[in-house]
Design a protein around this motif. Structure first.
Motif, PDB file in Angstrom:
ATOM      1  N   PHE A 198      -2.411 -13.385  -6.714  1.00  0.00           N
ATOM      2  CA  PHE A 198      -2.138 -11.656  -6.373  1.00  0.00           C
ATOM      3  C   PHE A 198      -2.268 -11.484  -5.025  1.00  0.00           C
ATOM      4  CE2 PHE A 198      -2.427 -10.911 -11.256  1.00  0.00           C
ATOM      5  CZ  PHE A 198      -3.323 -12.053 -11.566  1.00  0.00           C
ATOM      6  N   SER A 199      -1.313 -10.254  -4.702  1.00  0.00           N
ATOM      7  CA  SER A 199      -1.646  -9.967  -3.507  1.00  0.00           C
ATOM      8  C   SER A 199      -2.696  -9.435  -3.186  1.00  0.00           C
ATOM      9  CB  SER A 199      -0.325  -8.680  -3.177  1.00  0.00           C
ATOM     10  OG  SER A 199      -0.641  -7.817  -4.232  1.00  0.00           O
ATOM     11  N   LYS A 200      -3.366  -9.290  -2.027  1.00  0.00           N
ATOM     12  CA  LYS A 200      -4.559  -8.725  -1.499  1.00  0.00           C
ATOM     13  C   LYS A 200      -4.494  -7.236  -1.642  1.00  0.00           C
ATOM     14  CE  LYS A 200      -8.149  -9.429   2.017  1.00  0.00           C
ATOM     15  NZ  LYS A 200      -8.440  -9.918   3.316  1.00  0.00           N
ATOM     16  N   HIS A 201      -3.460  -6.724  -1.395  1.00  0.00           N
ATOM     17  CA  HIS A 201      -3.436  -5.302  -1.381  1.00  0.00           C
ATOM     18  C   HIS A 201      -2.350  -4.731  -2.630  1.00  0.00           C
ATOM     19  CE1 HIS A 201      -5.214  -5.716   2.306  1.00  0.00           C
ATOM     20  NE2 HIS A 201      -5.959  -4.801   2.243  1.00  0.00           N
ATOM     21  N   ALA A 202      -2.576  -3.790  -2.909  1.00  0.00           N
ATOM     22  CA  ALA A 202      -1.554  -2.960  -4.011  1.00  0.00           C
ATOM     23  C   ALA A 202      -0.758  -1.833  -2.937  1.00  0.00           C
ATOM     24  CB  ALA A 202      -2.199  -2.485  -5.305  1.00  0.00           C
ATOM     25  N   VAL A 203       0.138  -1.291  -3.008  1.00  0.00           N
ATOM     26  CA  VAL A 203       0.900  -0.329  -2.713  1.00  0.00           C
ATOM     27  C   VAL A 203       1.213   0.824  -3.411  1.00  0.00           C
ATOM     28  CG1 VAL A 203       1.647  -1.855  -0.718  1.00  0.00           C
ATOM     29  CG2 VAL A 203       3.072  -1.460  -2.750  1.00  0.00           C
ATOM     30  N   ILE A 204       1.679   2.046  -3.014  1.00  0.00           N
ATOM     31  CA  ILE A 204       2.026   3.126  -3.821  1.00  0.00           C
ATOM     32  C   ILE A 204       3.113   3.567  -2.844  1.00  0.00           C
ATOM     33  CG2 ILE A 204       1.786   5.458  -4.696  1.00  0.00           C
ATOM     34  CD1 ILE A 204      -1.149   4.675  -5.147  1.00  0.00           C
ATOM     35  N   ALA A 205       4.438   3.525  -3.446  1.00  0.00           N
ATOM     36  CA  ALA A 205       5.558   4.069  -2.589  1.00  0.00           C
ATOM     37  C   ALA A 205       6.854   4.619  -3.758  1.00  0.00           C
ATOM     38  CB  ALA A 205       6.139   2.946  -1.783  1.00  0.00           C
ATOM     39  N   LEU A 206       7.871   5.039  -2.854  1.00  0.00           N
ATOM     40  CA  LEU A 206       8.813   5.576  -4.060  1.00  0.00           C
ATOM     41  C   LEU A 206       9.692   4.620  -4.444  1.00  0.00           C
ATOM     42  CD1 LEU A 206       9.973   8.742  -2.186  1.00  0.00           C
ATOM     43  CD2 LEU A 206       8.751   8.764  -4.333  1.00  0.00           C
ATOM     44  N   ARG A 207      10.105   4.526  -5.794  1.00  0.00           N
ATOM     45  CA  ARG A 207      10.835   3.804  -6.485  1.00  0.00           C
ATOM     46  C   ARG A 207      11.794   4.418  -7.404  1.00  0.00           C
ATOM     47  NH1 ARG A 207      10.021  -2.454  -8.505  1.00  0.00           N
ATOM     48  NH2 ARG A 207      10.663  -2.656  -6.677  1.00  0.00           N
ATOM     49  N   GLU A 208      13.116   4.579  -7.315  1.00  0.00           N
ATOM     50  CA  GLU A 208      14.105   5.365  -7.930  1.00  0.00           C
ATOM     51  C   GLU A 208      13.397   6.674  -8.040  1.00  0.00           C
ATOM     52  OE1 GLU A 208      16.725   4.244  -8.917  1.00  0.00           O
ATOM     53  OE2 GLU A 208      16.426   2.143  -8.634  1.00  0.00           O
ATOM     54  N   GLY A 209      13.086   7.348  -6.915  1.00  0.00           N
ATOM     55  CA  GLY A 209      12.601   8.819  -6.795  1.00  0.00           C
ATOM     56  C   GLY A 209      11.326   9.104  -7.654  1.00  0.00           C
ATOM     57  N   ARG A 210      10.249   7.850  -7.924  1.00  0.00           N
ATOM     58  CA  ARG A 210       9.283   8.230  -8.364  1.00  0.00           C
ATOM     59  C   ARG A 210       8.274   7.637  -7.634  1.00  0.00           C
ATOM     60  NH1 ARG A 210      10.287   7.283 -14.786  1.00  0.00           N
ATOM     61  NH2 ARG A 210      11.339   5.463 -13.658  1.00  0.00           N
ATOM     62  N   LEU A 211       6.884   7.956  -7.648  1.00  0.00           N
ATOM     63  CA  LEU A 211       5.938   7.315  -6.952  1.00  0.00           C
ATOM     64  C   LEU A 211       5.438   6.033  -7.996  1.00  0.00           C
ATOM     65  CD1 LEU A 211       3.328  10.212  -5.673  1.00  0.00           C
ATOM     66  CD2 LEU A 211       4.974   8.518  -4.349  1.00  0.00           C
ATOM     67  N   CYS A 212       5.237   4.889  -7.430  1.00  0.00           N
ATOM     68  CA  CYS A 212       5.014   3.564  -8.346  1.00  0.00           C
ATOM     69  C   CYS A 212       3.738   3.024  -7.675  1.00  0.00           C
ATOM     70  CB  CYS A 212       5.938   2.768  -8.335  1.00  0.00           C
ATOM     71  SG  CYS A 212       7.543   3.545  -9.351  1.00  0.00           S
ATOM     72  N   PHE A 213       3.086   2.442  -8.648  1.00  0.00           N
ATOM     73  CA  PHE A 213       1.744   1.624  -7.928  1.00  0.00           C
ATOM     74  C   PHE A 213       2.431   0.200  -8.139  1.00  0.00           C
ATOM     75  CE2 PHE A 213      -1.657  -1.177  -9.158  1.00  0.00           C
ATOM     76  CZ  PHE A 213      -2.681  -0.825  -8.348  1.00  0.00           C
ATOM     77  N   MET A 214       2.376  -0.676  -7.107  1.00  0.00           N
ATOM     78  CA  MET A 214       2.924  -1.925  -6.948  1.00  0.00           C
ATOM     79  C   MET A 214       1.969  -3.235  -6.619  1.00  0.00           C
ATOM     80  SD  MET A 214       6.899  -0.883  -5.943  1.00  0.00           S
ATOM     81  CE  MET A 214       6.388   0.371  -4.613  1.00  0.00           C
ATOM     82  N   LEU A 215       2.165  -4.139  -7.186  1.00  0.00           N
ATOM     83  CA  LEU A 215       1.512  -5.274  -6.676  1.00  0.00           C
ATOM     84  C   LEU A 215       2.470  -6.615  -6.800  1.00  0.00           C
ATOM     85  CD1 LEU A 215       0.186  -7.133  -9.251  1.00  0.00           C
ATOM     86  CD2 LEU A 215      -0.656  -4.966  -9.696  1.00  0.00           C
ATOM     87  N   ARG A 216       2.159  -7.659  -6.457  1.00  0.00           N
ATOM     88  CA  ARG A 216       2.635  -8.927  -6.319  1.00  0.00           C
ATOM     89  C   ARG A 216       1.903 -10.153  -6.862  1.00  0.00           C
ATOM     90  NH1 ARG A 216       6.286 -10.265  -1.019  1.00  0.00           N
ATOM     91  NH2 ARG A 216       7.813  -9.404  -2.408  1.00  0.00           N
ATOM     92  N   VAL A 217       2.669 -10.815  -7.927  1.00  0.00           N
ATOM     93  CA  VAL A 217       1.769 -11.626  -8.740  1.00  0.00           C
ATOM     94  C   VAL A 217       2.706 -13.071  -8.404  1.00  0.00           C
ATOM     95  CG1 VAL A 217       3.034 -11.324 -10.757  1.00  0.00           C
ATOM     96  CG2 VAL A 217       1.049 -12.818 -10.750  1.00  0.00           C
ATOM     97  N   GLY A 218       2.181 -14.114  -8.324  1.00  0.00           N
ATOM     98  CA  GLY A 218       2.895 -15.448  -8.185  1.00  0.00           C
ATOM     99  C   GLY A 218       2.060 -16.666  -8.755  1.00  0.00           C
TER     100      GLY A 218
END
Length: 400
Positions: A198-218
């Protein structure tokens, strides 16, 4: 650590490695909220004052599998030694009751004879039993089926034949339990989770005009995780309308991913995001709340079936409030090279700043004009390599 050897970058965290605590956080460790789930997936829960300890003995096999390797090996060694000593004592008592020890002493004093031809035509229960040491050696030979040939059971004593059968059955049961425990300990599901990252940090940013909580998994391995599902929970302290305080209230949050639903096709690293709407527990979260004083923890759980073994595995991690970056997004790490897709894991946890309103999702939904005042960055374009095509044939004019 693998990251110190340069094998695994430090931008992402293995699910079973201990969390690296930054130098500056040591001075505020007491103020930081205690984790419910560690970055390496371990649950930070201590069970105390368990009165019914006997329940663990009702499921002996699971208890043995859950033990650490030194404790398991010590228990197996003591089990074998105790069984050998117990049956060694049994063989010695049989020989003593039948008088084999006295006749063996007379035989040694009068000279050696053939096996089974002792003084006065005496036939012992077990040949060549002279002392407890020889009875112990015979017990080992019977249980592990060595059979050196110097000692054997005769048809003189039915009790000896019965003990022989019982010891063989007991030895098979001990071997079966030992092999089963060793197999289960070596093939435990959390071993496969070592390569789920998993990514060490999660992020919050705009996506399609809405705030989203995002992380990366691999997944670092080429063998896939079949029927992989991922879910997220928010753990925080809440108080009900009646005044009841729930210290660890677990709230499920709706999750979205590029393939839709909770199932994921984890062939390459994926961005998992949660749309912060009115049904989200993050609806009133703003950048001012993302500090180490905030009582907030987002738990991520990835489950699936290991393709090679068929065992269900689970990888876990969590993000505290100060591990959520506001106004950033992950950089692309998948590119097409030489007719195939390549993943650059050195950028797995890298993020870049993007224009994001510094307000809650509630305020953004109530006043959509906030987005119009934000200078949105142009769409990111992935760098493509240019290839010079070499012609495989040439065209020439026909001679007239």
């Amino acid at each position: 650590m693998l990251s110190r050897k340069g094998i695994i970058p430090e931008e992402y965290v293995l699910t079973r490695l201990a969390e690296d605590v930054p130098e500056h956080s040591r001075f505020r460790a007491r103020e930081r909220r205690a984790r419910f789930v560690g970055k390496n997936g371990t649950c930070n829960v201590a069970h105390k004052n368990i009165r019914e300890q006997g329940r663990f003995l009702q499921d002996v096999f699971t208890t043995l599998v859950d033990l650490k390797w030194p404790h398991t090996l010590i228990i197996f060694t003591m089990t074998f030694l105790c069984s050998w000593l117990l049956f060694g004592m049994t063989w010695w008592l049989i020989a003593f009751a039948h008088g084999d020890l006295d006749h063996s002493t007379q035989l040694q004093a009068g000279g050696s004879r053939g096996a089974g031809e002792e003084a006065g035509g005496f036939l012992p229960c077990v040949t060549s039993i002279h002392s407890f040491t020889s009875a112990f050696l015979f017990s080992i030979e019977v249980q592990v089926t060595i059979g050196f040939g110097g000692r054997m059971v005769t048809e003189e004593c039915p009790a000896a034949i019965l003990v022989l059968i019982v010891q063989n059955i007991v030895g098979l049961v001990i071997n079966a339990i030992m092999l089963g425990c060793i197999f289960m300990k070596t093939a435990q599901a959390h071993r496969r989770a070592e390569t789920l990252i998993f990514s060490k940090h999660a992020v919050i940013a705009l996506r399609e005009g809405r705030l989203c909580f995002m992380l990366r998994v691999g997944d670092l391995r080429k063998s896939m995780i079949i029927s992989a599902t991922i879910r997220m929970q928010v753990v925080k302290k809440t108080t009900s309308l009646e005044g009841e305080v729930v210290p660890l209230n677990q709230i499920d949050i709706q999750m979205e991913n590029p393939v839709g639903g909770s199932n994921i096709f984890l062939v390459s690293p994926l961005l998992i995001y949660h749309v912060i709407d009115k049904n989200s527990p993050l609806y009133d979260i703003s950048p001012q709340h993302l500090n180490h004083h905030e009582d907030l923890e987002v738990i991520v759980i990835l489950e699936g079936v290991v393709e090679t073994t068929g065992i269900t595995t689970q990888a876990r991690t969590s993000y505290l409030a100060d591990e959520i970056l506001w106004g950033q997004r992950f950089v692309p790490i998948v590119a097409e090279e030489d007719g195939r897709y390549s993943v650059d894991y050195s950028k797995f946890g890298n993020t870049v700043k993007v224009p994001t309103p510094s307000c809650t999702a509630r305020q953004l939904e109530e006043d959509r004009s906030i987005i119009d005042s934000i200078p949105l960055s142009p769409k990111s374009t992935s760098r493509k390599r240019s290839f010079r095509l070499k012609p495989k044939f040439t065209i020439t004019d026909e001679p007239s």
